[in-house]
Design a protein around this motif. Structure first.
Motif, PDB file in Angstrom:
ATOM      1  N   GLU A 196       0.862  -1.184   0.000  1.00 33.39           N
ATOM      2  CA  GLU A 196       0.000   0.000   0.000  1.00 33.39           C
ATOM      3  C   GLU A 196       0.897   1.233   0.000  1.00 33.39           C
ATOM      4  OE1 GLU A 196      -2.529   0.534   3.399  1.00 33.39           O
ATOM      5  OE2 GLU A 196      -3.518   2.296   2.526  1.00 33.39           O
ATOM      6  N   LEU A 212       1.720   4.885   0.913  1.00 35.20           N
ATOM      7  CA  LEU A 212       1.338   5.805   1.991  1.00 35.20           C
ATOM      8  C   LEU A 212       2.181   7.078   1.846  1.00 35.20           C
ATOM      9  CD1 LEU A 212       1.251   3.072   4.769  1.00 35.20           C
ATOM     10  CD2 LEU A 212      -0.738   4.315   3.915  1.00 35.20           C
ATOM     11  N   VAL A 213       1.474   8.162   1.758  1.00 38.19           N
ATOM     12  CA  VAL A 213       2.177   9.424   1.509  1.00 38.19           C
ATOM     13  C   VAL A 213       2.718  10.008   2.808  1.00 38.19           C
ATOM     14  CG1 VAL A 213       0.113  10.895   1.690  1.00 38.19           C
ATOM     15  CG2 VAL A 213       2.016  11.641   0.259  1.00 38.19           C
ATOM     16  N   ARG A 214       3.879  10.651   2.710  1.00 37.50           N
ATOM     17  CA  ARG A 214       4.480  11.370   3.824  1.00 37.50           C
ATOM     18  C   ARG A 214       4.938  12.734   3.342  1.00 37.50           C
ATOM     19  NH1 ARG A 214       2.645   7.534   5.582  1.00 37.50           N
ATOM     20  NH2 ARG A 214       3.436   5.809   6.814  1.00 37.50           N
ATOM     21  N   PRO A 254       0.439  11.225   7.276  1.00 39.82           N
ATOM     22  CA  PRO A 254      -0.657  11.731   6.449  1.00 39.82           C
ATOM     23  C   PRO A 254      -1.848  12.218   7.248  1.00 39.82           C
ATOM     24  CG  PRO A 254      -0.384   9.343   6.207  1.00 39.82           C
ATOM     25  CD  PRO A 254       0.802   9.823   6.959  1.00 39.82           C
ATOM     26  N   LEU A 255      -2.141  11.658   8.366  1.00 38.17           N
ATOM     27  CA  LEU A 255      -3.325  12.108   9.096  1.00 38.17           C
ATOM     28  C   LEU A 255      -3.177  13.553   9.567  1.00 38.17           C
ATOM     29  CD1 LEU A 255      -4.231   8.875  11.124  1.00 38.17           C
ATOM     30  CD2 LEU A 255      -5.402   9.881   9.149  1.00 38.17           C
ATOM     31  N   VAL A 278       0.431  11.083  -6.087  1.00 31.44           N
ATOM     32  CA  VAL A 278       0.578   9.796  -5.391  1.00 31.44           C
ATOM     33  C   VAL A 278       0.272   8.662  -6.362  1.00 31.44           C
ATOM     34  CG1 VAL A 278      -0.409   8.308  -3.597  1.00 31.44           C
ATOM     35  CG2 VAL A 278       0.096  10.710  -3.090  1.00 31.44           C
ATOM     36  N   VAL A 324      -7.509   6.749  -2.058  1.00 29.01           N
ATOM     37  CA  VAL A 324      -8.170   7.807  -2.830  1.00 29.01           C
ATOM     38  C   VAL A 324      -9.108   8.539  -1.885  1.00 29.01           C
ATOM     39  CG1 VAL A 324      -9.742   8.313  -4.731  1.00 29.01           C
ATOM     40  CG2 VAL A 324      -8.048   6.495  -4.975  1.00 29.01           C
ATOM     41  N   SER A 325      -8.944   9.848  -1.818  1.00 30.24           N
ATOM     42  CA  SER A 325      -9.815  10.605  -0.917  1.00 30.24           C
ATOM     43  C   SER A 325     -11.153  10.871  -1.603  1.00 30.24           C
ATOM     44  CB  SER A 325      -9.159  11.925  -0.522  1.00 30.24           C
ATOM     45  OG  SER A 325      -9.365  12.852  -1.529  1.00 30.24           O
ATOM     46  N   GLU A 363      -8.078   2.231  -2.879  1.00 30.13           N
ATOM     47  CA  GLU A 363      -8.716   2.096  -1.564  1.00 30.13           C
ATOM     48  C   GLU A 363      -9.655   3.276  -1.330  1.00 30.13           C
ATOM     49  OE1 GLU A 363      -6.207   1.261   1.730  1.00 30.13           O
ATOM     50  OE2 GLU A 363      -5.372  -0.550   0.831  1.00 30.13           O
ATOM     51  N   ASP A 381     -11.619   0.719   2.503  1.00 25.58           N
ATOM     52  CA  ASP A 381     -10.687   0.919   3.613  1.00 25.58           C
ATOM     53  C   ASP A 381     -11.440   1.157   4.920  1.00 25.58           C
ATOM     54  OD1 ASP A 381      -8.231   1.173   4.739  1.00 25.58           O
ATOM     55  OD2 ASP A 381      -7.724   3.105   3.815  1.00 25.58           O
ATOM     56  N   ASP A 382     -10.764   0.915   6.008  1.00 25.81           N
ATOM     57  CA  ASP A 382     -11.302   1.225   7.358  1.00 25.81           C
ATOM     58  C   ASP A 382     -12.689   0.634   7.569  1.00 25.81           C
ATOM     59  OD1 ASP A 382      -9.015   2.748   7.380  1.00 25.81           O
ATOM     60  OD2 ASP A 382     -10.078   4.636   6.944  1.00 25.81           O
ATOM     61  N   GLN A 436      -7.837  -1.126  11.365  1.00 28.02           N
ATOM     62  CA  GLN A 436      -6.853  -1.565  12.364  1.00 28.02           C
ATOM     63  C   GLN A 436      -7.325  -1.390  13.794  1.00 28.02           C
ATOM     64  OE1 GLN A 436      -3.331   0.979  13.041  1.00 28.02           O
ATOM     65  NE2 GLN A 436      -3.928   1.995  11.111  1.00 28.02           N
ATOM     66  N   ASN A 465       2.480  -3.838  10.848  1.00 25.10           N
ATOM     67  CA  ASN A 465       3.899  -3.732  11.203  1.00 25.10           C
ATOM     68  C   ASN A 465       4.524  -5.107  11.442  1.00 25.10           C
ATOM     69  OD1 ASN A 465       3.602  -1.032  10.979  1.00 25.10           O
ATOM     70  ND2 ASN A 465       3.548  -0.600  13.203  1.00 25.10           N
TER      71      ASN A 465
HETATM   72  N1  LIG Z   1      -0.327   1.334  14.849  1.00 30.08           N
HETATM   73  C1  LIG Z   1      -0.115   0.667  13.735  1.00 30.08           C
HETATM   74  N2  LIG Z   1      -0.321   1.303  12.559  1.00 30.08           N
HETATM   75  C2  LIG Z   1      -0.095   0.570  11.428  1.00 30.08           C
HETATM   76  C3  LIG Z   1       0.302  -0.753  11.412  1.00 30.08           C
HETATM   77  N3  LIG Z   1       0.389  -1.191  10.156  1.00 30.08           N
HETATM   78  C4  LIG Z   1       0.056  -0.119   9.388  1.00 30.08           C
HETATM   79  N4  LIG Z   1      -0.237   0.961  10.174  1.00 30.08           N
HETATM   80  C5  LIG Z   1      -0.661   2.306   9.759  1.00 30.08           C
HETATM   81  O1  LIG Z   1      -1.985   2.225   9.394  1.00 30.08           O
HETATM   82  C6  LIG Z   1      -2.270   3.100   8.315  1.00 30.08           C
HETATM   83  C7  LIG Z   1      -2.865   2.325   7.195  1.00 30.08           C
HETATM   84  O2  LIG Z   1      -3.330   3.133   6.275  1.00 30.08           O
HETATM   85  P1  LIG Z   1      -4.809   3.517   6.071  1.00 30.08           P
HETATM   86  O3  LIG Z   1      -5.698   2.779   6.906  1.00 30.08           O
HETATM   87  O4  LIG Z   1      -5.101   3.509   4.609  1.00 30.08           O
HETATM   88  O5  LIG Z   1      -4.874   5.004   6.597  1.00 30.08           O
HETATM   89  C8  LIG Z   1      -4.135   5.991   5.982  1.00 30.08           C
HETATM   90  C9  LIG Z   1      -4.877   6.592   4.898  1.00 30.08           C
HETATM   91  O6  LIG Z   1      -6.255   6.697   5.205  1.00 30.08           O
HETATM   92  C10 LIG Z   1      -4.288   7.928   4.911  1.00 30.08           C
HETATM   93  N5  LIG Z   1      -3.347   7.989   3.836  1.00 30.08           N
HETATM   94  C11 LIG Z   1      -2.066   7.570   3.824  1.00 30.08           C
HETATM   95  N6  LIG Z   1      -1.519   7.801   2.603  1.00 30.08           N
HETATM   96  C12 LIG Z   1      -2.526   8.328   1.887  1.00 30.08           C
HETATM   97  C13 LIG Z   1      -2.599   8.789   0.569  1.00 30.08           C
HETATM   98  O7  LIG Z   1      -1.660   8.695  -0.199  1.00 30.08           O
HETATM   99  N7  LIG Z   1      -3.799   9.261   0.216  1.00 30.08           N
HETATM  100  C14 LIG Z   1      -4.867   9.355   1.021  1.00 30.08           C
HETATM  101  N8  LIG Z   1      -5.992   9.882   0.596  1.00 30.08           N
HETATM  102  N9  LIG Z   1      -4.843   8.978   2.234  1.00 30.08           N
HETATM  103  C15 LIG Z   1      -3.660   8.412   2.680  1.00 30.08           C
HETATM  104  O8  LIG Z   1      -3.635   8.204   6.037  1.00 30.08           O
HETATM  105  C16 LIG Z   1      -3.910   7.143   6.898  1.00 30.08           C
HETATM  106  C17 LIG Z   1      -2.794   6.958   7.860  1.00 30.08           C
HETATM  107  O9  LIG Z   1      -1.698   6.531   7.251  1.00 30.08           O
HETATM  108  P2  LIG Z   1      -0.426   6.158   8.073  1.00 30.08           P
HETATM  109  O10 LIG Z   1      -0.177   7.161   9.144  1.00 30.08           O
HETATM  110  O11 LIG Z   1       0.638   5.933   7.080  1.00 30.08           O
HETATM  111  O12 LIG Z   1      -0.815   4.885   8.698  1.00 30.08           O
HETATM  112  C18 LIG Z   1      -0.940   3.728   7.971  1.00 30.08           C
HETATM  113  C19 LIG Z   1       0.053   2.718   8.528  1.00 30.08           C
HETATM  114  O13 LIG Z   1       1.290   3.235   8.844  1.00 30.08           O
HETATM  115  C20 LIG Z   1       0.521  -1.412  12.649  1.00 30.08           C
HETATM  116  O14 LIG Z   1       0.854  -2.574  12.736  1.00 30.08           O
HETATM  117  N10 LIG Z   1       0.289  -0.684  13.793  1.00 30.08           N
END
Ligand SMILES: Nc1nc2c(ncn2[C@@H]2O[C@@H]3COP(=O)(O)O[C@H]4[C@@H](O)[C@H](n5cnc6c(=O)[nH]c(N)nc65)O[C@@H]4COP(=O)(O)O[C@H]3[C@H]2O)c(=O)[nH]1
Length: 919
Positions: free
Chosen positions: A693, A695-697, A708-709, A728, A754-755, A785, A815-816, A839, A894
């Motif tokens: 997946e 994930l943007v930073r 990203p949050l 992205v 995708v938002s 997603e 997602d979620d 999660q 993780n």
């Molecule tokens: N505590 C814990 N966390 C874990 C574990 N495994 C994965 N995660 C975190 O869970 C989030 C999974 O992404 P998400 O549900 O799509 O949730 C994402 C997604 O909704 C959003 N996001 C991230 N990248 C993008 C993006 O490129 N575009 C959009 N629209 N939203 C994004 O930000 C949310 C948060 O992303 P992240 O902070 O990267 O957080 C990611 C990831 O780092 C684990 O074992 N334990």
């Protein structure tokens, strides 16, 4: 002076004068020469005639002398001397017979008594003593010649030769009458026919005549009276012929000889020469004049043709040309004239084109162009002028321009014209806005610009007129648009700013408070989305109306856009508490009014506002600051549950400022390409990686990698999510392409978030297709997603877009899942491929039985819908094992691998090939 006079004469006369001027000196010289010749001829003729006269006189004298000698001899004879009549000398008779020129010879005594007469005729009986010759001969005793007289006995014209006889006692004379006719013939027998010699006695009686002597002898002549010897004259002789005459006195007598030669004879050659000369001169003169005349024709004819051509041109035949002939100079003039005509015609054509061009422009101009003369009379009126004023060109031309002016300008127009002419600097060329009068009596505003031109001493005014009715209307419309909201008719932001500025000035002057209320309608977006914009607009209009009813006349209501309204309250109390109370009252009234149901066509709709209020005193803050405060207060009201009013709180203000700063920072970060992607692997129940997946930073220069949050909500709020999401998508696809090239990762799929805002974009499908095409990845490897929250919007549109992408091979994961409110019916309609257990359920799955139940339910639900299920946030083996027990076969978390940059991930999966495949 003379040259000036000459210049006035025609060429022909000048040429004649020139000819005369050239020929006259020759004629004069010829005349002088002839005159000289004539004088010479005269001299010679006179000499000749004088000689004739002299010779004749000598001849006569010698003949008389001979006669005298004879008489002397006779006189000396004794018989004669004796004067005896008885013994007359016979010699007398003999002598007379021998000399036929004598009529008789007689001898007389001193008393004239005949003594002897041996007459061929009887002796005269006349009294001889009365004749002068007798007395003279007696007295002088000399030979005497008598005057011409008719002989008494002979009856012929004679002249007596009297020779005294030398007898002192008796006296006596020998008298011999000479027959003048015979004598003339003797004397003049060899005289040329035309030469006349006339001998006159002292009484001017012709005694001898070389011509018709019988006729002329004895005639009295007129010309002899004044004649003196050697005097020459031209006399018309008795025969009527003019002759050159001269005379000489016969020596020893009183007779004079006049010799005359005919003038014609003398001057015959001269006259002939004169005639030749005259004829030649006249011929020469005529020829010269003819030549001059011919030359004048040579000159005048081409000039006349040239004049004729010029006249034709002047009469309008501009195509005619002068014939190039005649003398060189005139040819040159004709050539030049033709050249000048060509040039003129060309320039005329150019001028015509230019005039046509100008006229076409004038006719096609939107502006009226009117020209008037000094008296204000209209001379030209273009089509635009006709269209504007309603008069045709024909009916207005020649009329006074004041016809197009309303009163009082019409009456004052003459003085206006004076102004144009005198103080033109102020008026000419300066556009002014005045009122015009159409033919139908309608007044209209117009822009007038007057220019003045001086055309060959004639002043013309050109008026450029533009009908600015539309401009005025436009101006009003622009003003309305500029200051009023077109939908509600309320003041807009600009007008509000103006009124707020005024209110602040008033507040500063009188110390009274003012209040700015910022309000928006709760859930207005939903109304718009669900019932459409038209009803939304209807609601806004009714809200505007109600707001206006809630405030006093001096207060203002404005709409800033969307559902944002501002109410400006003025002249509140100087006491802040009272001002707050006054404001609260009005806010309550607004809440109450706006909370009443609205009739939107057939819909009855309820709406509530949230109101943020800020009080102001004096002009200490700008409108933007006040609005920001009111805005902050309004969010406070919203946070407080909406449908309420809140006064501005400084703490909230700080939060708003921070928010603003975050937005700015986010924009800067995106522009500075500070965003990066990490990838978190997804595995199957065997622990094999099936994909990742993205994930943007935000790689923030100060804050480091930002999750990203912390910025996605802001990016969604500001719209930055749109370009960011596309970046992205394209970056993730690019990475997917890289993986597809490596055997170990070739089958990996890529999940991309995708938002909601991204997905609702009209061209979202195209954006995804573009990213796929650009990177060339297999669409089947791409998994988008979606979040549950986005499913509440237009579900039809979502399904449509999903289907389009699914046709290309793209798959979808929800997602979620479990945190939202997606209905089962929605879920069934969506062409999903996968559900992702949030999660939050996984986290406590081992400790919280309800989470375990939810997770299990999601798995069952997913499977029942034919969907795959993946669990995210798996951190421990227990969690993975439990999930596997309840039927989950895909995992992310993780436990399997934290989100990593591509090169880190590659190192993990294939350390040897990491460098080659890293991006
Ligand atoms: N505590 C814990 N966390 C874990 C574990 N495994 C994965 N995660 C975190 O869970 C989030 C999974 O992404 P998400 O549900 O799509 O949730 C994402 C997604 O909704 C959003 N996001 C991230 N990248 C993008 C993006 O490129 N575009 C959009 N629209 N939203 C994004 O930000 C949310 C948060 O992303 P992240 O902070 O990267 O957080 C990611 C990831 O780092 C684990 O074992 N334990």
């Amino acid at each position: 002076m003379m040259i000036t006079s000459l210049q006035r004469l025609s060429i022909r006369i000048q040429l004649f004068l020139l000819t005369l001027a050239i020929t006259l000196p020759f004629v004069v010289m010829l005349g002088l020469f002839l005159n000289h010749e004539l004088k010479q001829l005269h001299k010679e003729a006179y000499a000749k005639v004088q000689i004739i006269a002299n010779n004749s006189a000598s001849d006569i004298a010698s003949r008389l002398h001979r006669y005298q000698q004879t008489l002397l001899r006779i006189a000396s004879r004794p018989q004669v001397k004796a004067l005896d009549p008885q013994h007359c000398d016979p010699l007398l008779k003999e002598f007379v017979q021998l000399s036929p020129e004598f009529t008789t010879l007689s001898l007389r005594d001193k008393n004239a008594q005949p003594i002897c007469s041996y007459l061929s005729q009887p002796p005269s009986t006349r009294q001889l003593e009365q004749f002068p010759w007798f007395t003279e001969a007696i007295q002088t005793q000399h030979f005497t010649l008598g005057d011409a007289d008719v002989g008494s006995s002979s009856g012929r014209w004679v002249a007596v030769l009297a020779q005294p006889v030398f007898n002192p006692a008796l006296g006596g004379l020998l008298i011999l009458p000479l027959d003048l006719l015979k004598f003339s013939k003797d004397v003049f027998h060899s005289t040329p026919a035309q030469t006349i010699i006339t001998v006159i006695d002292q009484r001017n009686i012709i005694a001898l005549h070389s011509g018709d002597a019988a006729t002329w002898i004895g005639q009295k002549t007129k010309y002899t009276t004044s004649a003196r010897p050697n005097e020459l004259s031209i006399i018309k002789n008795e025969d009527g012929i003019s002759r050159l005459n001269s005379f000489a006195t016969v020596p020893g007598t009183k007779w004079r000889v006049f010799a005359g030669i005919p003038e014609a004879e003398v001057f015959a050659e001269y006259t002939q020469y004169l005639w030749y000369s005259l004829t030649l001169s006249i011929i020469f003169l005529i020829l010269a004049l003819l030549l001059a005349w011919r030359i004048s024709i040579f000159i005048i004819q081409p000039i006349s043709r040239l004049v004729r051509t010029a006249r034709q041109v002047a009469e309008g035949d501009t195509h005619t040309r002068a014939s190039v002939d005649g003398p060189l100079e005139i040819k040159a003039v004709a050539k030049q004239f033709n050249g000048m005509l060509d040039a003129w015609q060309h320039s005329e054509a150019v001028r015509y084109d230019s005039a046509l061009h100008t006229q076409t422009i004038l006719d096609n101009m939107a502006d009226a162009v009117i020209t008037i003369n000094q008296r204000g009379i209209i001379e030209s009126f273009n089509q635009a002028a006709s269209a504007i004023f309603g008069y045709s060109h024909a009916e207005i031309t020649g009329k006074n321009i004041s016809l197009l002016m309303p009163e009082p300008h019409r009456s004052h127009h003459d003085s206006y014209l004076q102004n144009y002419q005198s103080s033109e600097a102020r008026i000419i060329g300066v556009p002014r806005e005045v009122e015009g009068l159409r033919k139908n009596g309608q007044l209209f505003p117009m822009s007038l610009s007057v220019s003045k031109i001086n055309l060959t001493g004639r002043i013309t005014f050109i008026g450029l007129i533009r009908d600015i009715t539309q401009n005025r209307e436009n101006e009003q419309e622009i003003r309305r648009l500029a200051f009023y909201d077109p939908l509600t008719g309320l003041a807009n932001r600009r007008l509000l700013a103006d009124r707020l500025r005024q209110a602040m000035i008033t507040s500063a002057r009188n110390g009274q408070h003012g209040a700015l209320m910022f309000l928006d309608l709760d859930h207005f977006k939903q109304l718009n989305d669900n019932l459409g914009h038209d009803l939304g607009d209807l609601l806004l209009q009714q809200v505007a109306e109600r707001l206006q009813n809630c405030v006093r006349e001096g207060d203002s209501v404005a709409r800033l856009g969307g559902d944002e309204f501002v109410v400006l309250l003025e002249e509140l109390s100087t006491n802040p508490h009272e001002a707050v109370t006054q404001t609260e009252l009005i806010a309550s009234k607004i809440l109450e009014e706006l909370g009443l149901p609205y009739a939107l066509n057939e819909h009855v709709y309820s709406s509530t506002p949230s109101i943020g209020i800020v009080l102001f005193l004096e002009d200490l803050e700008s409108m933007e600051e006040l609005l920001k405060k009111a805005d902050v207060a309004m969010y406070q009201a919203k946070s407080a549950g909406r449908n309420t009013a809140r006064f501005f709180d400084p703490v909230m203000q700080a939060a708003a400022a921070a928010h603003d700063e975050s937005v700015r920072d986010l924009r800067r970060g995106f522009a500075g390409q500070e965003f990066v992607l990490q990838y978190q692997v997804q595995v199957d129940n065997n622990g094999e990686i099936t994909g990742a997946e993205a994930l943007v930073r935000w790689n923030h220069p100060e804050r480091g990698l930002v999750a990203p949050l912390e910025f996605i909500p802001l990016a969604e709020e500001t719209g930055i999510i749109l370009p960011l999401g596309q970046w992205v998508l394209e970056t993730a696809c690019n990475q997917l392409h890289q993986w597809s090239l490596q055997p170990l990762t070739a089958n990996w799929s890529m999940a991309v978030n995708v938002s909601a805002l991204q997905f609702t974009q009209a061209n979202f499908v195209e954006h995804v297709s573009y990213a796929l095409k650009k990177t060339g990845v297999n669409p089947r490897k791409l998994k988008l997603e979606l979040t549950e929250s986005m499913l509440i919007d237009d579900i039809e549109d979502i399904i449509d877009k999903m289907n389009h992408l699914k046709k290309q091979g793209v798959s979808f994961s929800l997602d979620d899942f479990g945190t939202g409110y997606s209905s089962l019916s929605n879920l069934k309609q969506l062409p999903l491929d996968q559900l992702k257990i949030d999660q939050s359920f996984v986290q406590d799955i081992m400790s919280d039985p309800s989470d375990a139940i939810i997770a299990r339910a999601i798995i069952v639900l997913g499977h029942s819908l034919g969907l795959k299920v993946i669990a995210e946030g798996v951190e421990t083996q227990e969690q993975r094992d439990f999930l596997m027990v309840i039927g989950c076969v895909a995992f992310q978390g993780n436990y399997f691998g934290k989100p990593l940059f591509a090169h880190e991930l590659n190192m993990q999966t294939d350390p040897g090939d990491a460098a080659a495949s890293s991006i």
